[in-house]
Design a protein around this motif. Structure first.
Motif, PDB file in Angstrom:
ATOM      1  N   MET A 275       0.823  -1.205   0.000  1.00 32.78           N
ATOM      2  CA  MET A 275       0.000   0.000   0.000  1.00 32.78           C
ATOM      3  C   MET A 275       0.857   1.254   0.000  1.00 32.78           C
ATOM      4  SD  MET A 275      -2.798   0.950   2.821  1.00 32.78           S
ATOM      5  CE  MET A 275      -3.687  -0.540   2.419  1.00 32.78           C
TER       6      MET A 275
ATOM      7  N   LEU B  69       0.770   5.159   1.056  1.00 34.85           N
ATOM      8  CA  LEU B  69       0.037   6.176   1.802  1.00 34.85           C
ATOM      9  C   LEU B  69       0.767   7.499   1.678  1.00 34.85           C
ATOM     10  CD1 LEU B  69      -0.664   4.186   5.049  1.00 34.85           C
ATOM     11  CD2 LEU B  69      -2.312   4.786   3.308  1.00 34.85           C
TER      12      LEU B  69
ATOM     13  N   ARG C 279       0.971  11.300   2.997  1.00 36.11           N
ATOM     14  CA  ARG C 279       0.580  12.026   4.203  1.00 36.11           C
ATOM     15  C   ARG C 279       1.078  13.453   4.108  1.00 36.11           C
ATOM     16  NH1 ARG C 279      -3.280   9.632   5.009  1.00 36.11           N
ATOM     17  NH2 ARG C 279      -3.385   7.646   6.045  1.00 36.11           N
TER      18      ARG C 279
ATOM     19  N   PRO D 164       6.426   8.168  24.776  1.00 34.57           N
ATOM     20  CA  PRO D 164       5.164   8.896  24.680  1.00 34.57           C
ATOM     21  C   PRO D 164       4.462   9.034  26.023  1.00 34.57           C
ATOM     22  CG  PRO D 164       4.957   6.713  23.740  1.00 34.57           C
ATOM     23  CD  PRO D 164       6.394   6.881  24.085  1.00 34.57           C
TER      24      PRO D 164
ATOM     25  N   TYR E 180     -12.640  11.823   1.600  1.00 35.47           N
ATOM     26  CA  TYR E 180     -11.672  11.001   2.316  1.00 35.47           C
ATOM     27  C   TYR E 180     -12.145   9.554   2.416  1.00 35.47           C
ATOM     28  CZ  TYR E 180      -8.197  10.113   6.028  1.00 35.47           C
ATOM     29  OH  TYR E 180      -7.149   9.660   6.785  1.00 35.47           O
TER      30      TYR E 180
ATOM     31  N   HIS F  16      -5.639  18.558   8.635  1.00 34.79           N
ATOM     32  CA  HIS F  16      -5.438  18.316  10.063  1.00 34.79           C
ATOM     33  C   HIS F  16      -6.310  17.182  10.575  1.00 34.79           C
ATOM     34  CE1 HIS F  16      -3.897  22.449   9.625  1.00 34.79           C
ATOM     35  NE2 HIS F  16      -3.068  22.082  10.578  1.00 34.79           N
ATOM     36  N   TYR F  17      -6.995  16.521   9.633  1.00 40.99           N
ATOM     37  CA  TYR F  17      -7.852  15.391   9.967  1.00 40.99           C
ATOM     38  C   TYR F  17      -9.023  15.766  10.848  1.00 40.99           C
ATOM     39  CZ  TYR F  17      -4.109  12.797   7.828  1.00 40.99           C
ATOM     40  OH  TYR F  17      -3.188  12.342   6.939  1.00 40.99           O
TER      41      TYR F  17
ATOM     42  N   THR G 108     -12.833  15.951  10.303  1.00 42.93           N
ATOM     43  CA  THR G 108     -13.658  15.397   9.231  1.00 42.93           C
ATOM     44  C   THR G 108     -15.125  15.758   9.449  1.00 42.93           C
ATOM     45  OG1 THR G 108     -14.109  13.262  10.298  1.00 42.93           O
ATOM     46  CG2 THR G 108     -12.085  13.416   9.000  1.00 42.93           C
TER      47      THR G 108
ATOM     48  N   ARG H 170     -15.632  14.536  13.195  1.00 44.26           N
ATOM     49  CA  ARG H 170     -14.550  14.005  14.025  1.00 44.26           C
ATOM     50  C   ARG H 170     -13.417  15.027  14.016  1.00 44.26           C
ATOM     51  NH1 ARG H 170     -18.058  10.990  14.867  1.00 44.26           N
ATOM     52  NH2 ARG H 170     -18.063   8.709  14.940  1.00 44.26           N
ATOM     53  N   GLY H 171     -12.603  14.937  15.051  1.00 38.74           N
ATOM     54  CA  GLY H 171     -11.408  15.762  15.098  1.00 38.74           C
ATOM     55  C   GLY H 171     -11.636  17.166  15.633  1.00 38.74           C
TER      56      GLY H 171
ATOM     57  N   GLY I 292      -7.925  15.683  19.271  1.00 38.08           N
ATOM     58  CA  GLY I 292      -6.985  14.898  18.495  1.00 38.08           C
ATOM     59  C   GLY I 292      -7.515  14.664  17.097  1.00 38.08           C
ATOM     60  N   PRO I 293      -6.631  14.332  16.163  1.00 44.08           N
ATOM     61  CA  PRO I 293      -7.052  14.153  14.778  1.00 44.08           C
ATOM     62  C   PRO I 293      -8.139  13.097  14.644  1.00 44.08           C
ATOM     63  CG  PRO I 293      -4.654  14.096  14.983  1.00 44.08           C
ATOM     64  CD  PRO I 293      -5.204  14.086  16.369  1.00 44.08           C
ATOM     65  N   GLY I 294      -9.027  13.330  13.694  1.00 47.86           N
ATOM     66  CA  GLY I 294     -10.083  12.366  13.431  1.00 47.86           C
ATOM     67  C   GLY I 294      -9.508  11.075  12.881  1.00 47.86           C
ATOM     68  N   PRO I 295     -10.317  10.012  12.888  1.00 49.91           N
ATOM     69  CA  PRO I 295      -9.829   8.702  12.471  1.00 49.91           C
ATOM     70  C   PRO I 295      -9.867   8.510  10.956  1.00 49.91           C
ATOM     71  CG  PRO I 295     -12.092   8.526  13.152  1.00 49.91           C
ATOM     72  CD  PRO I 295     -11.708   9.978  13.348  1.00 49.91           C
ATOM     73  N   GLU I 296      -9.214   7.463  10.518  1.00 51.18           N
ATOM     74  CA  GLU I 296      -9.391   7.002   9.140  1.00 51.18           C
ATOM     75  C   GLU I 296     -10.836   6.551   8.989  1.00 51.18           C
ATOM     76  OE1 GLU I 296      -7.036   6.506   6.661  1.00 51.18           O
ATOM     77  OE2 GLU I 296      -5.430   7.388   7.860  1.00 51.18           O
TER      78      GLU I 296
ATOM     79  N   ASN J  54       1.287  -2.785   6.235  1.00 53.37           N
ATOM     80  CA  ASN J  54       0.173  -1.927   5.814  1.00 53.37           C
ATOM     81  C   ASN J  54      -0.605  -1.386   7.010  1.00 53.37           C
ATOM     82  OD1 ASN J  54       0.784  -2.205   3.146  1.00 53.37           O
ATOM     83  ND2 ASN J  54      -0.721  -3.804   2.742  1.00 53.37           N
TER      84      ASN J  54
ATOM     85  N   ARG K   4       1.448   1.355   8.634  1.00 54.68           N
ATOM     86  CA  ARG K   4       1.415   2.616   7.877  1.00 54.68           C
ATOM     87  C   ARG K   4       0.076   3.314   8.082  1.00 54.68           C
ATOM     88  NH1 ARG K   4       4.367   1.336   2.166  1.00 54.68           N
ATOM     89  NH2 ARG K   4       6.091   0.197   3.105  1.00 54.68           N
ATOM     90  N   ASN K   5      -0.977   2.522   8.099  1.00 59.00           N
ATOM     91  CA  ASN K   5      -2.293   3.116   8.282  1.00 59.00           C
ATOM     92  C   ASN K   5      -2.434   3.722   9.678  1.00 59.00           C
ATOM     93  OD1 ASN K   5      -5.362   2.953   8.873  1.00 59.00           O
ATOM     94  ND2 ASN K   5      -5.153   2.788   6.653  1.00 59.00           N
TER      95      ASN K   5
ATOM     96  N   ARG L  34      -0.509   7.684  12.455  1.00 62.11           N
ATOM     97  CA  ARG L  34      -0.888   8.886  13.213  1.00 62.11           C
ATOM     98  C   ARG L  34      -1.403   8.556  14.600  1.00 62.11           C
ATOM     99  NH1 ARG L  34      -5.257  11.215  11.636  1.00 62.11           N
ATOM    100  NH2 ARG L  34      -5.968   9.779  10.044  1.00 62.11           N
TER     101      ARG L  34
ATOM    102  N   THR M 248       0.404   3.474  22.549  1.00 61.82           N
ATOM    103  CA  THR M 248       1.153   4.395  23.410  1.00 61.82           C
ATOM    104  C   THR M 248       0.503   5.772  23.488  1.00 61.82           C
ATOM    105  OG1 THR M 248       2.517   5.069  21.546  1.00 61.82           O
ATOM    106  CG2 THR M 248       3.361   3.288  22.926  1.00 61.82           C
TER     107      THR M 248
ATOM    108  N   ARG N 158     -10.682   0.224  12.341  1.00 60.78           N
ATOM    109  CA  ARG N 158     -10.746   1.010  11.107  1.00 60.78           C
ATOM    110  C   ARG N 158      -9.581   0.648  10.186  1.00 60.78           C
ATOM    111  NH1 ARG N 158     -13.840   5.743  11.219  1.00 60.78           N
ATOM    112  NH2 ARG N 158     -14.969   6.121  13.157  1.00 60.78           N
TER     113      ARG N 158
END
Lengths: 233, 721
Positions: A7, A9, A11, A30, A95, A108-109, A111, A123-124, B290-294, B326, B329-330, B333, B355, B369
């Motif tokens: 795949m 991706l 970004r 983290p 998306y 910035h994701y 959505t 979301r987000g 926080g950022p939205g999901p896929e 894969n 990578r997905n 974030r 984490t 997801r």
């Protein structure tokens, strides 16, 4: 499909992180690398959210025109999403697609998920519209009758809440709307909603039949509405 | 398969604006909230009222007038019950009496005292009846601030509240109207730490009262008649002049959380109050950011695209490792890393490390997801297993078609929960591929640290501050090397009056010696092994410099059923006391001790958890610790503990036995963004040698907390976040 394909991706450009300044912490762990949080935590608590979003109407018309030209050349569908009271303004592109629901995302994701232009979820944003039920765009476009809406969201303790509303549709005449520097002749429909958690008004601007050019739709009750403008079809 | 990017680069460059923080989500009701008094409890100015704060609220209060300062922590334990811990100081304490009397309590220039209060609301306010609260103030210990009362408060319209009460003890010392329950015996506090049952509601009884009037949403006026004569402070010691029983003030609500008050007290002095009122149950910023999901990727119908549904990939030798790549990578974030994967034509199990997300449900949702985006179409069952220190915890199982169908369903959270199973993950994953990049894993951080010594009467707040370098090296699943090195940059911890004052080995009372000498300090340096010993059974062994004061070996076993409200653990340690210099050496006393506990954990429901530890403590004393915590779904914990051992109160020393207040605060509450960071605070009146347990990082109950059914359900809605 005979095999699992590798795949690719793409970004947005990775953020450059400046580390180890003055009292800030750094590290790769983290769980503990946000000591900065401790310093900012109390500050953020008691500081009113002051933001400096962009008001399109105040931008240089030439800049808006060149932005529109760039977007048109790109040919990707674009929706402009605004939250006026939060001064949030961002462009979103398609998306994901699940049945008749299309999800649009900013870089910035954040959505928004739309069913033929009708807001289904966000979301987000933090306080998000987790899911909802409401009228279809054809019913709204008709401009009369009543609708029922159910909104589902999570509070600051991650617990689910449902807010229900009964709404009345009314035709609100013809109006010209400007979407990123381009004017559209539209027909406006209002939807006045009343529920136990208060009331709000959704507004819709159709440029032909059921095609939504602009809308103002409730996202999270108590937080406010999003303004959605379809910039590139 | 290709996920397309939400915005192409050229568009991204000309974006209009960035994400901005978003404020409160819940509509705010404009009622007249109960306010706090100078003692940090619900009340008027110096007097209490019949009200209590909303359930679960936590108050921090700094009140000051004349020579008197009170710092108070108040917790609304249940809707009717609240408790407070208060630290009082009175300046010029011996100015008038010393000389000639300069011994005992008269030897202090500034007198410091600790108070515990409990209040119970016996009656909620009704249309005609007032709210009525019975209170015990400073009910344990030396009794200087000791008082009992019954107070009633009634609202008249939306802006006026009137309070009337009857006080005993300190609150019965001015304008008494009799002593209905007989004379009040003298307090025989001794070493303190014990309830003064004999005094409660005895002796002179005096009325008090007052009113609050809300001028606007921001401003409130208060007036009261005080029944506190301040006999010791005013009459005997002359620290201030109590001329009048009447107090007046004005309060300003800076926000819902911060209240400021300014008062004219007792006809002679000015006072002020800063009150911070937090609701641990609700993040101030509302829903988690926080950022939205896929988005969920929906498979095409089999009739429409039969080739997508074929299972030829099963014979592809690198299929599993490609799928792991894969997935990772997905998930780039999300702070989630897939550690291993097993997959058949219809079922995939993903074992992952999270984490970032404090809510296990959100991590599971993000993994689900990602699985819709990456798994071949024939894979219908998703099994998701969070790995903690190499241990497979619980397993969340969902159907892919449910994830596809319910993404935008009404009440999607409950809808998917009804079709989700949470069960034990079992042992090692058979026939799996592992992610070669998952181990070894090194992480490090450098940040500030602080040590505090509280409640020393000569200097009640001493602090050391500096930097801490911390590193973690996970060699293989479950094998962790870690260490922390601290260097002091500033500090004023000099010592403590408690040194060597009991016959017990000085396992804790020499804390000041460590704080002064250990610089730089190898705070910890350990090798740990974690493993799953059987179904729902976990083990840990940690060797090395376990904590500032002890080195040795610590081992434990924990049985933690996924779907039960209880768990049990056994711990056995053998440790030697470390030298105070923070190096590798051991103390010249050659103190060695075997300690250990049998522990039981019980979820009492309604967000209360109890823990009972029975065993042997560091000083070799035998006994038990009972801990009761209120655990909020978002991870806040507020509670108290008490330890009783076979050390007598006399040998234990001041305080009689170990007890204190514990708090665990998730930083996500402040930030509104997901993070697993949290801060833990223990507030003890005094740190003594009796009843003191070993401190070991990452005990099993702590690292596995939340990875059971109750933990998922507490924040299940975040599956879709």
């Amino acid at each position: 499909m005979g095999a699992v394909l590798e795949m690719i991706l793409l970004r947005p450009v990775a953020t450059v992180v400046l580390c180890c300044a003055a009292m800030a912490s750094c590290g790769t762990n983290p769980e503990v690398n946000d000591y900065q949080s401790q310093f900012s935590a109390f500050a953020t608590l008691f500081t009113a959210h002051k933001s400096s979003g962009t008001n399109i109407a105040t931008l240089d018309p030439n800049a808006v025109a060149s932005l529109r030209n760039a977007l048109q050349a790109d040919r990707q569908p674009i929706t402009l999403v605004m939250h006026p009271s939060l001064k949030y303004t961002n462009l979103m592109a398609p998306y994901g697609q699940n049945g008749d629901v299309q999800t649009w995302a900013s870089t910035h994701y954040e959505t928004v998920s739309l069913r033929q232009g009708m807001l289904v979820a966000t979301r987000g944003f933090g306080p998000d519209l987790m899911s909802s039920t409401g009228p279809g765009v054809a019913q709204i476009s008709a401009g009369h009758g009543t609708t029922n809406r159910r909104y589902f969201y999570l509070d600051g303790g991650d617990q689910p809440h449902e807010f229900d509303y009964t709404c009345t549709l009314s035709a609100a005449g013809a109006e010209s709307v400007t979407v990123l520097g381009k004017s559209f002749a539209t027909r406006k429909v209002s939807e006045s909603c009343v529920g136990t958690q208060g009331s709000f008004v959704n507004q819709y601007w159709f440029d032909h039949s059921t095609n939504l050019r602009q809308s103002r739709q409730m996202a999270v009750p108590g937080l406010g509405s999003l303004v959605l403008q379809r910039v590139i079809d | 398969m290709k996920i397309f990017h939400p915005l192409p680069g050229n568009v991204a460059r000309i974006l209009l604006a960035a994400l901005l923080p978003i404020g409160m989500a819940l509509p705010v009701t404009a009622d007249m909230l109960p306010s706090t008094n100078l003692s940090g409890t619900t009340g008027l100015i110096d007097m209490p009222s019949g009200e209590q704060q909303p359930d679960g609220y936590l108050g921090l209060d700094h009140g000051r007038f004349g020579p008197i300062t009170r710092n108070t922590l108040t917790f609304q334990i249940t809707p009717r019950l609240s408790g407070s811990f208060r630290y009082v100081s009175i300046r010029d304490w011996n100015a008038k009496v010393c000389p000639p009397s300069c011994s005992g309590a008269d030897g202090f220039r500034t007198y410091y005292d600790r108070n515990f209060d409990l209040r119970y609301k016996v009656l909620n306010e009704g249309v005609y009846l007032p709210a009525v609260t019975v209170g015990l103030q400073d009910f344990i210990g030396t009794g200087l601030s000791m008082a009992e009362y019954v107070a009633a408060t009634k609202s008249f319209g939306p802006r006026l509240k009137v309070t009337a009460g009857l006080g005993f003890g300190r609150l019965g010392s001015y304008g008494a109207i009799g002593d209905p329950l007989g004379p009040r015996p003298l307090v025989t506090a001794g070493l303190g730490g014990k309830p003064n049952f004999g005094q409660w509601f005895r002796g002179p009884m005096a009325p008090f009262g007052g009113m609050e009037y809300q001028l606007s949403d921001k401003w409130t006026l208060k007036a009261e008649y005080s029944s506190d004569a301040y006999l010791d402070e005013s009459v005997r010691r002359g620290t201030f002049d109590r001329k009048s029983p009447l107090n007046f003030g004005v309060e300003y609500a800076q926000s819902r959380m911060v209240h400021l008050g300014l008062y004219e007290l007792y006809g002679s002095t000015i006072g002020f109050n800063v009150s911070i009122l937090l609701n641990p149950d609700q993040r101030p910023k509302g829903g988690i950011g926080g950022p939205g999901p896929e988005p969920v990727k929906v498979r095409p119908a089999i009739a429409q695209s039969p080739d997508v549904w074929t299972t030829g990939w099963l014979t592809q030798p690198d299929a599993k490792s490609l799928l792991i790549d894969n997935m990772n990578r997905n998930l780039v974030r999300t702070g989630i890393t897939v550690e291993s994967l097993s997959v058949t034509a219809d079922t995939a199990q993903v074992r992952f490390r999270n984490t970032l997300y404090d809510a296990p449900a959100q991590a599971a949702g993000r993994v689900a997801r990602a699985m819709t985006q990456t798994m071949p179409a024939s894979v219908e069952t998703f099994e998701m297993v969070p790995m903690v220190n190499g241990m497979a915890t619980s397993m969340v199982t969902v159907k892919r078609s449910d994830v596809e169908a319910l993404e935008f369903a009404p009440d999607a959270g409950n809808a998917i929960r009804a079709r989700t199973a949470v069960a034990d993950a079992g042992g090692p994953l058979p026939d799996s591929a592992t992610n070669p990049k998952a181990y070894p894993k090194f992480s490090w951080s450098i940040g500030p640290f602080a040590q505090t010594m509280l409640f020393d009467p000569r200097s009640p707040f001493q602090i050391n501050a500096g930097v801490q370098l911390q590193g973690n090296y996970e060699i293989a699943p479950g094998i962790v090397l870690s260490g922390a090195l601290t260097k002091r940059l500033a500090g004023d911890i000099k010592g403590s009056r408690f040194n060597g004052s009991t016959p017990l080995p000085p396992v804790r009372s020499n804390a000041a010696g460590y704080y002064v000498n250990a610089d730089p300090d190898i705070a910890t340096l350990t090798a740990a092994w974690y493993g799953k010993l059987g179904p729902e059974l976990y083990g840990r062994v940690t060797v090395g410099y376990l904590e500032m004061m002890f080195a040795g070996i610590s081992s434990e076993v924990l049985w933690k059923p996924v779907n039960k409200p209880y768990s049990f653990g056994v711990e056995a340690d053998y440790v030697a006391q470390r030298d105070t210099n923070g190096g590798f050496g051991l103390a010249s006393s050659n103190y060695r001790v075997a300690t250990g506990f049998v522990s039981g954990y019980l979820d009492l429901g309604k967000n209360f958890t109890a823990e009972l530890d029975l065993g042997r403590y560091l000083a070799g004393d035998l006994g038990g610790t009972f801990t009761l915590m209120r655990t909020f779904p978002n991870g806040w914990q507020v509670g108290a503990f008490a330890t009783l051992t076979n050390v007598s109160a006399k040998n234990y020393g001041e305080g009689s036995f170990d007890k204190g207040i514990k708090m665990q605060i998730p930083l996500t509450w402040f930030l509104g963004q997901p993070t697993q960071s949290q801060r833990t605070f223990t507030l003890r009146p005094l740190g003594r040698d009796g009843g003191s347990p070993l401190s070991v990082n990452d005990r099993l109950a702590a690292v596995l907390h939340g990875y059971d059914q109750a933990g998922y359900d507490a924040q299940w809605g975040r599956f879709w976040k």
